[in-house]
Scaffold this active site. Structure first.
Site, PDB file in Angstrom:
ATOM      1  N   GLY A   1       0.648  -1.026   0.013  1.00  0.00           N
ATOM      2  CA  GLY A   1       0.026  -0.176   0.128  1.00  0.00           C
ATOM      3  C   GLY A   1       0.965   1.233  -0.010  1.00  0.00           C
TER       4      GLY A   1
ATOM      5  N   GLY B   1       2.032   2.862  -2.572  1.00  0.00           N
ATOM      6  CA  GLY B   1       1.820   3.783  -3.648  1.00  0.00           C
ATOM      7  C   GLY B   1       0.590   4.569  -3.241  1.00  0.00           C
TER       8      GLY B   1
END
Length: 513
Positions: free
Chosen positions: A233, A235
């Site tokens: 997660g 990004g």
């Protein structure tokens, strides 16, 4: 259209966005029931970076830290209902877009953006899985490329940047920057180029802006690769943090720098969460937990209640002591009373100095005036009353007792340390405890009572008002203080209250000495 809309967004942000204290940020993305990515990560990131997060769900996934097991895409019409429900009611300062999945979903989001025209749009183009698998078909990829044109910032990883550019993936950092510049110029969008997929110890990022058609403006941000498996997660989290910080301040480079530092801090702390057996999540609130703690903030009213309860046993000992009981019923020996007056006069002289120091340290004019007025009152009003009960020159001829000296040492040492809040707390019992005792002794006064004047002094309106002001100032300071400062304030307050108890008790039996 892209250039005109981008200029409008910049103008809107400079006029209103820069003054926002709590940006309202909408995430349009898929869900992650394990909490590490998607809208769950977005909402945490928005909150951790100072924003109010909202979410419209594009897809429901069955996934955990080991991988995705299934995806359910609700009807695109229902996504539009979610988007309209939010924008019909809430002013949106920024939109972060994540997983869209299908060409129909991309179309709905594009149409809604063109209707609502939010002032800031950040796109995290979810196109390639960690495994390298393409997540979109060719038609959806083209729709997403078109969506890039209406965004302010796009945050692709290296494979996604290549898809947007319709080029092979870059293999070196200079190639990444060149490709990002071409995308920025072609699509009229800022690009956050990310070097996380490159090998080596460094993990640089760069904000690339070639929208003008001239040479690209490249702002690089150095980074060291963090050896951890807690990258699930990242990004999603970074793009949401960027949307929040840019909406709050409007400073693009500063927002990227702060978001990158926040993300690194959260990645380093991720393993401590002990979530899952695969690629675990980052710890979005690690920095806040460490620096801010979990203790709830007290109100001034709660401080007042808690502190008064804290000294309940000491107050009971004062009430049960010989001096207060004998003063109340009039049986107190005059020699005991005069000795007490002499010690109190010595005390008030240096107490006034501590009050004056509080006036010097106070940050507001109102507080300065209160403490200064109280210092004057000690010298003028209080000492005049003391002198009316004693022979001329008798008060200051006495030597201070050990109890008096101990109390004054406590106050003057606190004043010397220069912490205004702690000093104010140390000064408070001389108001609060005396007023409490006086308000209960006052009804016992009558014309024949030998100490009637004294019983009325500490229950009159002026002293009541002064006591209330002192309580208000100190409890407000405590409510606003950090936990360590509040603890120090309470310690000083309790210590002064205990000194008050000893001060009253010291007058017992002086007449028999």
């Amino acid at each position: 259209m892209s250039g005109a809309r981008s200029g409008l967004r910049d103008q809107t942000r400079s006029e209103s966005g820069s003054g926002l204290r709590v940006p309202r940020v909408l995430s349009i993305a898929g869900s992650d029931p394990s909490g590490g990515a998607g809208i769950q990560a977005d909402l945490k990131s928005i909150a951790a970076n100072g924003g109010y997060g909202m979410a419209a769900i594009t897809a429901l996934t069955a996934q955990n830290t080991q991988g995705v097991r299934g995806v359910h895409v609700p009807p695109a019409e229902f996504l539009r209902e979610q988007l309209d429900a939010v924008s019909d009611d809430v002013a949106i300062d920024a939109v972060k877009i994540g997983m869209l999945g299908t060409v129909e979903v991309v179309g709905v989001v594009r149409a809604w953006l063109e209707t609502v025209r939010p002032p800031l749009i950040v796109l995290d183009p979810v196109m390639v899985a960690t495994s390298g698998d393409r997540l979109l078909d060719a038609e959806a990829e083209q729709a997403l490329r078109d969506l890039v044109r209406v965004c302010d910032l796009v945050t692709p990883n290296i494979p996604e940047l290549a898809i947007i550019a319709a080029e092979p993936a870059a293999e070196t950092w200079p190639e990444v920057l060149e490709q990002a510049a071409r995308v920025s110029a072609s699509y009229g969008v800022r690009v956050l180029a990310k070097g996380g997929h490159l090998s080596g110890a460094e993990a640089p990022d760069a904000l690339v802006d070639a929208r003008s058609g001239n040479a690209a403006i490249v702002t690089e941000f150095a980074g060291i690769r963090i050896e951890t498996s807690n990258t699930h997660g990242t990004g999603c989290s970074l793009s949401s943090a960027l949307a929040t910080r840019i909406a709050a301040g409007g400073e693009w480079a500063a927002a990227v720098g702060e978001s990158k530092r926040w993300l690194s801090e959260s990645i380093r702390a991720g393993a401590a969460l002990q979530v899952g057996s695969g690629r675990g999540p980052i710890s979005h609130f690690a920095g806040l937990w460490e620096r801010g703690g979990l203790e709830t903030a007290l109100t001034a009213a709660e401080v007042r209640e808690q502190w008064w309860a804290e000294i309940a046993s000491v107050r009971a000992q004062i009430d049960d002591g010989y001096f207060v009981r004998a003063l109340g019923d009039g049986s107190l020996e005059r020699a005991d009373f005069v000795w007490y007056l002499a010690q109190d006069a010595l005390y008030l002289r240096d107490y006034a100095r501590a009050l004056a120091e509080a006036a010097r340290l106070a940050p507001t004019a109102a507080e300065q005036a209160f403490w200064a007025s109280s210092a004057e009152g000690c010298i003028v009003t209080e000492l005049q009353l003391h002198e009316s009960w004693s022979v001329a020159g008798e008060l200051f001829a006495a030597s201070p007792s050990a109890i008096t000296t101990g109390y004054l040492n406590h106050l003057l040492a606190t004043a010397a340390r220069g912490d205004y809040a702690v000093l104010a707390a140390a000064l408070l019992p001389c108001f609060w405890v005396y007023h409490d005792v006086g308000s209960r002794l006052h009804p016992l006064a009558h014309p024949e009572h030998p100490y009637a004047d004294w019983l009325t002094t500490y229950a009159d309106d002026a002293f009541t008002d002064a006591t209330e002001q002192a309580i208000t100032i100190v409890t407000a300071l405590a409510a606003d203080a950090t936990p360590p400062v509040r603890d120090a304030m309470l310690t000083a307050f309790v210590a002064s209250t205990e000194h008050e108890r000893e001060f009253f008790a010291a007058a017992h039996g002086i007449s028999s000495h």
